[in-house]
Motif scaffolding. Structure first.
Motif, PDB file in Angstrom:
ATOM      1  N   ARG A 121      25.921  17.986  -6.185  1.00 51.10           N
ATOM      2  CA  ARG A 121      25.010  18.314  -7.202  1.00 51.10           C
ATOM      3  C   ARG A 121      24.014  19.764  -7.564  1.00 51.10           C
ATOM      4  O   ARG A 121      23.178  19.569  -6.015  1.00 51.10           O
ATOM      5  N   GLN A 174      20.019  19.456 -10.769  1.00 57.64           N
ATOM      6  CA  GLN A 174      18.773  18.615  -9.966  1.00 57.64           C
ATOM      7  C   GLN A 174      17.776  18.386 -11.319  1.00 57.64           C
ATOM      8  O   GLN A 174      17.091  17.670 -12.065  1.00 57.64           O
ATOM      9  N   PRO A 214      13.721  15.759  -7.946  1.00 59.71           N
ATOM     10  CA  PRO A 214      14.104  17.225  -7.178  1.00 59.71           C
ATOM     11  C   PRO A 214      12.654  17.831  -6.580  1.00 59.71           C
ATOM     12  O   PRO A 214      12.299  18.304  -5.481  1.00 59.71           O
ATOM     13  N   SER A 245      18.004  14.221  -4.273  1.00 56.59           N
ATOM     14  CA  SER A 245      19.117  13.793  -4.719  1.00 56.59           C
ATOM     15  C   SER A 245      20.254  13.953  -3.588  1.00 56.59           C
ATOM     16  O   SER A 245      20.677  15.200  -2.451  1.00 56.59           O
ATOM     17  N   ASN A 291      22.860  16.742  -3.649  1.00 52.21           N
ATOM     18  CA  ASN A 291      22.130  17.120  -3.241  1.00 52.21           C
ATOM     19  C   ASN A 291      22.597  18.083  -1.959  1.00 52.21           C
ATOM     20  O   ASN A 291      22.545  19.294  -2.095  1.00 52.21           O
TER      21      ASN A 291
END
Ligand SMILES: C[C@@H](N)C(=O)N[C@H](C)C(=O)O
Ligand SMILES: [Zn+2]
Length: 238
Positions: free
Chosen positions: A125, A130, A146, A151, A154
């Motif tokens: 992602r 995010q 973020p 995350s 990410n």
């Protein structure tokens, strides 16, 4: 030698030499455009080759579809059927680090022996997504912040998944994907034995193959070795 025979030999020799010339001309007369086209074709054929034969680092990003056709996909953030109520991905690519893909393929093989397969809701992602998620749902139990460590999605090392039957039969996990409430927690026991067992099957297999669950979401799994990866600016769609 009679003059008749001599004339016949000379005729044959002449015919052969003019045939050779015409073959050579075919080659020489290939237009520059045709030559460029044939080079282009061979380059594009090279590009289409799957990266399977390449030697990849564990950290390389791969599209899981290039390595297995045994998974199912319902990439929710490429649709508006998600908690953001809007399309936030321009494509349905499911990217992840190569080491993560290898572990997932093993997990899926094991599930398939039991009559299930993994269905993906989300993979890598981009961090800007995010931020969009955090703006809409700033609750760290359900969306990683973020502005802090971000995350594991990410980093290309987390997956949102469920299981389904080998012909796409749905498997009841008690709540929808991205149901942000205690019913989605692993500790919630208010569902039937069947539902609890379905969650247990997914969790058991994922943990066995090196993934960790998070307390609040039955669908989210982090790859165990994710601390060696950093948040990536890898484009999702190319
Ligand atoms: C938003 C949800 N699908 C999810 O992945 N949540 C975790 C906590 C995350 O954002 O990393
Ligand atoms: Zn997730």
């Amino acid at each position: 030698m009679s003059s008749r025979i001599l004339i016949s030999i000379l005729t044959i020799l002449f015919a052969c030499s003019s045939k050779e010339k015409s073959v050579q001309q075919d080659v020489v007369e290939d237009s520059p455009i045709a030559v460029v086209d044939s080079i282009k074709t061979s380059i594009s054929e090279e590009k289409q080759e799957k990266p399977k034969s390449q030697i990849l680092a564990d950290t390389s990003f791969v599209n899981i579809k290039d390595y297995s056709s045994d998974f199912a996909f319902d990439m929710r953030y490429a649709t508006s059927n998600n908690f953001l109520d809007t399309v936030v991905y321009d494509c349905e690519n499911c990217l992840m680090r190569y080491a993560v893909a290898r572990a997932l393929i093993k997990a899926n093989d094991s599930l398939m022996q039991r009559g299930y397969r993994i269905k993906f809701f989300d993979c890598f992602r981009p961090v800007e997504v995010q931020f969009k998620m955090w703006e809409i749902y700033p609750d760290a139990r359900y969306v990683a912040n973020p502005n802090k460590s971000g995350s594991v999605h990410n980093k290309g090392a987390a997956l949102d998944i469920t299981i389904e039957g080998l012909n796409g039969e749905p498997v009841d996990m008690g709540t929808e994907f991205d149901h942000f409430g205690e019913e989605a927690h692993h500790a919630y026991t208010g569902f039937s034995e069947q539902v609890l067992n379905n969650r247990k099957i997914l969790k058991g297999i994922m943990e066995h193959f090196g993934f960790n669950s998070i307390r609040t979401e039955w669908w989210h799994y982090n790859f165990g070795g994710n601390s060696r990866y950093s948040i990536s600016d890898q484009p999702l769609c190319e």
